[in-house]
Scaffold this motif. Structure first.
Motif, PDB file in Angstrom:
ATOM      1  N   ASN A   4       0.814  -1.213   0.000  1.00  0.00           N
ATOM      2  CA  ASN A   4       0.000   0.000   0.000  1.00  0.00           C
ATOM      3  C   ASN A   4       0.853   1.270   0.000  1.00  0.00           C
ATOM      4  O   ASN A   4       0.519   2.249   0.645  1.00  0.00           O
ATOM      5  CB  ASN A   4      -0.969  -0.009   1.178  1.00  0.00           C
ATOM      6  N   ASN A  47      -8.491  -3.810   2.259  1.00  0.00           N
ATOM      7  CA  ASN A  47      -8.211  -3.468   0.864  1.00  0.00           C
ATOM      8  C   ASN A  47      -8.915  -4.431  -0.080  1.00  0.00           C
ATOM      9  O   ASN A  47      -9.461  -4.013  -1.103  1.00  0.00           O
ATOM     10  CB  ASN A  47      -6.707  -3.464   0.589  1.00  0.00           C
ATOM     11  N   ALA A  48      -8.924  -5.730   0.253  1.00  0.00           N
ATOM     12  CA  ALA A  48      -9.608  -6.719  -0.582  1.00  0.00           C
ATOM     13  C   ALA A  48     -11.117  -6.466  -0.585  1.00  0.00           C
ATOM     14  O   ALA A  48     -11.764  -6.558  -1.638  1.00  0.00           O
ATOM     15  CB  ALA A  48      -9.305  -8.127  -0.082  1.00  0.00           C
ATOM     16  N   LEU A  50     -12.644  -3.575  -0.056  1.00  0.00           N
ATOM     17  CA  LEU A  50     -12.906  -2.348  -0.809  1.00  0.00           C
ATOM     18  C   LEU A  50     -12.782  -2.574  -2.311  1.00  0.00           C
ATOM     19  O   LEU A  50     -13.568  -2.032  -3.088  1.00  0.00           O
ATOM     20  CB  LEU A  50     -11.959  -1.241  -0.352  1.00  0.00           C
ATOM     21  N   GLN A  51     -11.808  -3.380  -2.729  1.00  0.00           N
ATOM     22  CA  GLN A  51     -11.659  -3.669  -4.153  1.00  0.00           C
ATOM     23  C   GLN A  51     -12.806  -4.521  -4.663  1.00  0.00           C
ATOM     24  O   GLN A  51     -13.276  -4.329  -5.787  1.00  0.00           O
ATOM     25  CB  GLN A  51     -10.328  -4.353  -4.428  1.00  0.00           C
ATOM     26  N   ALA A  52     -13.277  -5.483  -3.852  1.00  0.00           N
ATOM     27  CA  ALA A  52     -14.405  -6.325  -4.258  1.00  0.00           C
ATOM     28  C   ALA A  52     -15.680  -5.498  -4.391  1.00  0.00           C
ATOM     29  O   ALA A  52     -16.520  -5.778  -5.240  1.00  0.00           O
ATOM     30  CB  ALA A  52     -14.608  -7.458  -3.258  1.00  0.00           C
ATOM     31  N   ASN A  54     -15.678  -2.499  -5.326  1.00  0.00           N
ATOM     32  CA  ASN A  54     -15.378  -1.502  -6.357  1.00  0.00           C
ATOM     33  C   ASN A  54     -15.356  -0.081  -5.806  1.00  0.00           C
ATOM     34  O   ASN A  54     -15.761   0.853  -6.477  1.00  0.00           O
ATOM     35  CB  ASN A  54     -16.368  -1.615  -7.517  1.00  0.00           C
ATOM     36  N   GLY A  56     -12.444   1.245  -4.036  1.00  0.00           N
ATOM     37  CA  GLY A  56     -11.096   1.774  -4.073  1.00  0.00           C
ATOM     38  C   GLY A  56     -10.549   1.870  -2.662  1.00  0.00           C
ATOM     39  O   GLY A  56     -11.230   1.568  -1.685  1.00  0.00           O
ATOM     40  N   SER A  57      -9.317   2.295  -2.528  1.00  0.00           N
ATOM     41  CA  SER A  57      -8.694   2.362  -1.205  1.00  0.00           C
ATOM     42  C   SER A  57      -8.671   3.797  -0.710  1.00  0.00           C
ATOM     43  O   SER A  57      -9.126   4.716  -1.377  1.00  0.00           O
ATOM     44  CB  SER A  57      -7.278   1.790  -1.263  1.00  0.00           C
ATOM     45  N   THR A  68      -6.542   2.200   7.081  1.00  0.00           N
ATOM     46  CA  THR A  68      -6.970   0.901   6.562  1.00  0.00           C
ATOM     47  C   THR A  68      -6.661  -0.208   7.556  1.00  0.00           C
ATOM     48  O   THR A  68      -7.494  -1.088   7.800  1.00  0.00           O
ATOM     49  CB  THR A  68      -6.287   0.615   5.216  1.00  0.00           C
TER      50      THR A  68
END
Length: 85
Positions: A4, A47-48, A50-52, A54, A56-57, A68
């Motif tokens: 990160n 982070n995973a 937030l990415q799933a 959609n 973002g971080s 985070t």
């Protein structure tokens, strides 16, 4: 290799701080090593998530990693308490 936007040494330091803050907020007693693990794994998990979703971080760098890691560690402590009951 960086996590990160921060290096491994910074990830350990900031992860430990994030884990310690989560420990204080969630009123648990984990210890230094577990705080470091919670902060680092918490940042990876959030982070995973937030990415799933959609979303973002929170960005890159120490501050984003601290936020985070803190939120992720709180989630891990909460889930750990649910599993134990």
């Amino acid at each position: 290799m960086d996590v990160n936007g921060v290096g491994w040494v910074a990830a350990i330091i900031v992860g430990g701080l994030a884990g310690w803050l989560a420990e204080m907020v969630m009123k648990s007693n984990m210890g230094l090593f577990m705080n470091i693990i919670l902060g680092i794994v918490g940042a990876i998990v959030l982070n995973a998530i937030l990415q799933a979703a959609n979303i973002g971080s929170f960005g890159a760098g120490w501050g984003a990693y601290l936020i985070t890691g803190f939120i992720g560690a709180c989630i891990l402590i909460f889930v750990g308490r649910l599993v134990r009951r």
